[in-house]
Design a protein around this motif. Structure first.
Motif, PDB file in Angstrom:
ATOM      1  N   ASP A 213     -44.054  19.022 -42.137  1.00  0.00           N
ATOM      2  CA  ASP A 213     -43.409  20.283 -41.761  1.00  0.00           C
ATOM      3  C   ASP A 213     -42.845  20.965 -42.997  1.00  0.00           C
ATOM      4  O   ASP A 213     -42.315  20.297 -43.894  1.00  0.00           O
ATOM      5  CB  ASP A 213     -42.256  20.022 -40.779  1.00  0.00           C
ATOM      6  CG  ASP A 213     -42.736  19.514 -39.437  1.00  0.00           C
ATOM      7  OD1 ASP A 213     -43.898  19.794 -39.070  1.00  0.00           O
ATOM      8  OD2 ASP A 213     -41.945  18.846 -38.749  1.00  0.00           O
ATOM      9  N   LEU A 214     -42.928  22.283 -43.022  1.00  0.00           N
ATOM     10  CA  LEU A 214     -42.318  23.034 -44.110  1.00  0.00           C
ATOM     11  C   LEU A 214     -40.822  22.765 -44.110  1.00  0.00           C
ATOM     12  O   LEU A 214     -40.179  22.770 -43.056  1.00  0.00           O
ATOM     13  CB  LEU A 214     -42.591  24.531 -43.942  1.00  0.00           C
ATOM     14  CG  LEU A 214     -44.059  24.937 -44.046  1.00  0.00           C
ATOM     15  CD1 LEU A 214     -44.230  26.390 -43.651  1.00  0.00           C
ATOM     16  CD2 LEU A 214     -44.579  24.707 -45.452  1.00  0.00           C
ATOM     17  N   ALA A 215     -40.247  22.529 -45.290  1.00  0.00           N
ATOM     18  CA  ALA A 215     -38.834  22.170 -45.361  1.00  0.00           C
ATOM     19  C   ALA A 215     -38.266  22.478 -46.736  1.00  0.00           C
ATOM     20  O   ALA A 215     -39.001  22.613 -47.716  1.00  0.00           O
ATOM     21  CB  ALA A 215     -38.656  20.685 -45.055  1.00  0.00           C
ATOM     22  N   ASN A 216     -36.941  22.573 -46.783  1.00  0.00           N
ATOM     23  CA  ASN A 216     -36.211  22.824 -48.025  1.00  0.00           C
ATOM     24  C   ASN A 216     -34.894  22.070 -47.970  1.00  0.00           C
ATOM     25  O   ASN A 216     -34.316  21.920 -46.898  1.00  0.00           O
ATOM     26  CB  ASN A 216     -35.862  24.310 -48.182  1.00  0.00           C
ATOM     27  CG  ASN A 216     -37.006  25.212 -47.851  1.00  0.00           C
ATOM     28  OD1 ASN A 216     -38.030  25.167 -48.491  1.00  0.00           O
ATOM     29  ND2 ASN A 216     -36.840  26.024 -46.823  1.00  0.00           N
ATOM     30  N   ILE A 217     -34.424  21.643 -49.121  1.00  0.00           N
ATOM     31  CA  ILE A 217     -33.057  21.147 -49.240  1.00  0.00           C
ATOM     32  C   ILE A 217     -32.336  22.121 -50.156  1.00  0.00           C
ATOM     33  O   ILE A 217     -32.794  22.380 -51.278  1.00  0.00           O
ATOM     34  CB  ILE A 217     -32.984  19.734 -49.848  1.00  0.00           C
ATOM     35  CG1 ILE A 217     -33.716  18.718 -48.989  1.00  0.00           C
ATOM     36  CG2 ILE A 217     -31.515  19.319 -50.022  1.00  0.00           C
ATOM     37  CD1 ILE A 217     -33.755  17.316 -49.589  1.00  0.00           C
ATOM     38  N   TYR A 218     -31.240  22.670 -49.682  1.00  0.00           N
ATOM     39  CA  TYR A 218     -30.396  23.529 -50.514  1.00  0.00           C
ATOM     40  C   TYR A 218     -29.180  22.725 -50.931  1.00  0.00           C
ATOM     41  O   TYR A 218     -28.505  22.124 -50.095  1.00  0.00           O
ATOM     42  CB  TYR A 218     -29.968  24.782 -49.742  1.00  0.00           C
ATOM     43  CG  TYR A 218     -31.102  25.752 -49.537  1.00  0.00           C
ATOM     44  CD1 TYR A 218     -31.509  26.592 -50.568  1.00  0.00           C
ATOM     45  CD2 TYR A 218     -31.777  25.807 -48.330  1.00  0.00           C
ATOM     46  CE1 TYR A 218     -32.566  27.473 -50.388  1.00  0.00           C
ATOM     47  CE2 TYR A 218     -32.837  26.685 -48.148  1.00  0.00           C
ATOM     48  CZ  TYR A 218     -33.229  27.510 -49.172  1.00  0.00           C
ATOM     49  OH  TYR A 218     -34.267  28.374 -49.001  1.00  0.00           O
ATOM     50  N   TYR A 219     -28.883  22.727 -52.233  1.00  0.00           N
ATOM     51  CA  TYR A 219     -27.760  21.980 -52.769  1.00  0.00           C
ATOM     52  C   TYR A 219     -26.529  22.855 -52.984  1.00  0.00           C
ATOM     53  O   TYR A 219     -25.563  22.417 -53.605  1.00  0.00           O
ATOM     54  CB  TYR A 219     -28.162  21.304 -54.080  1.00  0.00           C
ATOM     55  CG  TYR A 219     -29.271  20.299 -53.876  1.00  0.00           C
ATOM     56  CD1 TYR A 219     -29.004  19.047 -53.330  1.00  0.00           C
ATOM     57  CD2 TYR A 219     -30.588  20.604 -54.197  1.00  0.00           C
ATOM     58  CE1 TYR A 219     -30.016  18.126 -53.119  1.00  0.00           C
ATOM     59  CE2 TYR A 219     -31.603  19.686 -53.998  1.00  0.00           C
ATOM     60  CZ  TYR A 219     -31.312  18.456 -53.462  1.00  0.00           C
ATOM     61  OH  TYR A 219     -32.313  17.542 -53.252  1.00  0.00           O
ATOM     62  N   ASN A 220     -26.577  24.050 -52.495  1.00  0.00           N
ATOM     63  CA  ASN A 220     -25.432  24.944 -52.487  1.00  0.00           C
ATOM     64  C   ASN A 220     -25.690  26.017 -51.439  1.00  0.00           C
ATOM     65  O   ASN A 220     -26.773  26.113 -50.879  1.00  0.00           O
ATOM     66  CB  ASN A 220     -25.193  25.571 -53.866  1.00  0.00           C
ATOM     67  CG  ASN A 220     -26.292  26.529 -54.296  1.00  0.00           C
ATOM     68  OD1 ASN A 220     -27.418  26.458 -53.835  1.00  0.00           O
ATOM     69  ND2 ASN A 220     -25.968  27.431 -55.197  1.00  0.00           N
ATOM     70  N   ASP A 221     -24.678  26.799 -51.153  1.00  0.00           N
ATOM     71  CA  ASP A 221     -24.807  27.907 -50.211  1.00  0.00           C
ATOM     72  C   ASP A 221     -25.064  29.173 -51.032  1.00  0.00           C
ATOM     73  O   ASP A 221     -24.155  29.675 -51.676  1.00  0.00           O
ATOM     74  CB  ASP A 221     -23.522  28.040 -49.392  1.00  0.00           C
ATOM     75  CG  ASP A 221     -23.608  29.112 -48.330  1.00  0.00           C
ATOM     76  OD1 ASP A 221     -24.616  29.854 -48.284  1.00  0.00           O
ATOM     77  OD2 ASP A 221     -22.663  29.207 -47.528  1.00  0.00           O
ATOM     78  N   PRO A 222     -26.302  29.686 -51.045  1.00  0.00           N
ATOM     79  CA  PRO A 222     -26.630  30.845 -51.884  1.00  0.00           C
ATOM     80  C   PRO A 222     -25.760  32.060 -51.594  1.00  0.00           C
ATOM     81  O   PRO A 222     -25.440  32.829 -52.489  1.00  0.00           O
ATOM     82  CB  PRO A 222     -28.096  31.139 -51.559  1.00  0.00           C
ATOM     83  CG  PRO A 222     -28.620  29.888 -50.965  1.00  0.00           C
ATOM     84  CD  PRO A 222     -27.464  29.205 -50.305  1.00  0.00           C
ATOM     85  N   ALA A 223     -25.351  32.242 -50.352  1.00  0.00           N
ATOM     86  CA  ALA A 223     -24.506  33.388 -50.013  1.00  0.00           C
ATOM     87  C   ALA A 223     -23.141  33.276 -50.695  1.00  0.00           C
ATOM     88  O   ALA A 223     -22.580  34.272 -51.144  1.00  0.00           O
ATOM     89  CB  ALA A 223     -24.335  33.484 -48.504  1.00  0.00           C
ATOM     90  N   ALA A 224     -22.618  32.052 -50.803  1.00  0.00           N
ATOM     91  CA  ALA A 224     -21.314  31.852 -51.424  1.00  0.00           C
ATOM     92  C   ALA A 224     -21.422  31.718 -52.938  1.00  0.00           C
ATOM     93  O   ALA A 224     -20.425  31.864 -53.642  1.00  0.00           O
ATOM     94  CB  ALA A 224     -20.648  30.605 -50.845  1.00  0.00           C
ATOM     95  N   ALA A 225     -22.595  31.433 -53.458  1.00  0.00           N
ATOM     96  CA  ALA A 225     -22.785  31.213 -54.893  1.00  0.00           C
ATOM     97  C   ALA A 225     -23.307  32.456 -55.602  1.00  0.00           C
ATOM     98  O   ALA A 225     -23.944  32.351 -56.642  1.00  0.00           O
ATOM     99  CB  ALA A 225     -23.726  30.045 -55.116  1.00  0.00           C
ATOM    100  N   GLU A 226     -23.067  33.611 -55.040  1.00  0.00           N
ATOM    101  CA  GLU A 226     -23.449  34.882 -55.661  1.00  0.00           C
ATOM    102  C   GLU A 226     -24.935  34.936 -56.006  1.00  0.00           C
ATOM    103  O   GLU A 226     -25.312  35.213 -57.141  1.00  0.00           O
ATOM    104  CB  GLU A 226     -22.599  35.156 -56.895  1.00  0.00           C
ATOM    105  CG  GLU A 226     -21.128  35.277 -56.572  1.00  0.00           C
ATOM    106  CD  GLU A 226     -20.277  35.520 -57.793  1.00  0.00           C
ATOM    107  OE1 GLU A 226     -20.837  35.804 -58.880  1.00  0.00           O
ATOM    108  OE2 GLU A 226     -19.057  35.439 -57.653  1.00  0.00           O
TER     109      GLU A 226
END
Length: 174
Positions: free
Chosen positions: A75-88
């Motif tokens: 399945d298509l998937a991603n792991i984000y190691y931060n919140d892009p909305a909060a990290a400018e």
């Protein structure tokens, strides 16, 4: 003339509402807290930089193409190691596919394995909706649940987009 413009605008609005409904935009995410029972293996590539970087978008398309051609199963998937909305607008992510194991498939040259560990407390949000509308529903569901239950999130998110528009996010709890 004004009546025709009004009718045309009304028709367009109903058309957009119909498409939004078809994509699953009016569905709510099912959210719960749980502990991951097994590790989740991902095959993909790491990215760190601005979301607007010209290399970020093609990473998703490459993963989708590897899936569509059968070079990688999962399945298509991603792991984000931060919140892009909060990290400018800066993102740290691992983009690829969830795979069954780390030995049964040959990886493309640029791809590596990552593991989302077992035994982690997570807030899980699931929805049956298109990947075009699912992320907003999933993340807002996770954040609302965390606030209501006074949970602190570790800013690590696993996104999964499966068959039949099944989408989920696992947000690690501190």
């Amino acid at each position: 003339m004004t009546r025709w413009l009004f009718l045309a605008a009304l028709l367009i609005a109903f058309g957009f509402a119909g498409v939004y409904t078809y994509l699953g935009g009016f569905r709510a995410a099912d959210v719960q807290q749980q502990t991951t029972a097994q590790p989740i293996f991902l095959a993909g590539r790491y990215f760190s930089g601005r979301v607007s970087n010209e290399q970020f978008g093609p990473m998703f398309r490459q993963a989708q193409q590897l899936h569509a051609t059968g070079q990688l199963r999962g399945d298509l998937a991603n792991i984000y190691y931060n919140d892009p909305a909060a990290a400018e607008d800066t993102v740290r992510a691992f983009v690829g596919l969830i795979v069954a194991d780390t030995v049964s498939q040959q990886l493309p040259t640029e791809y590596r394995y990552r593991t989302f560990a077992a035994g982690q407390r997570v807030v899980q949000a699931r929805i049956q909706a298109s990947y075009l509308v699912a992320p907003d529903k999933l993340y807002s569901g996770v954040k609302t649940y965390a606030e209501q239950h006074q949970l602190k999130l570790a800013q690590v998110y696993l996104e999964r987009f499966g068959a039949d528009d099944q989408a989920e996010v696992l947000a690690v709890v501190k």
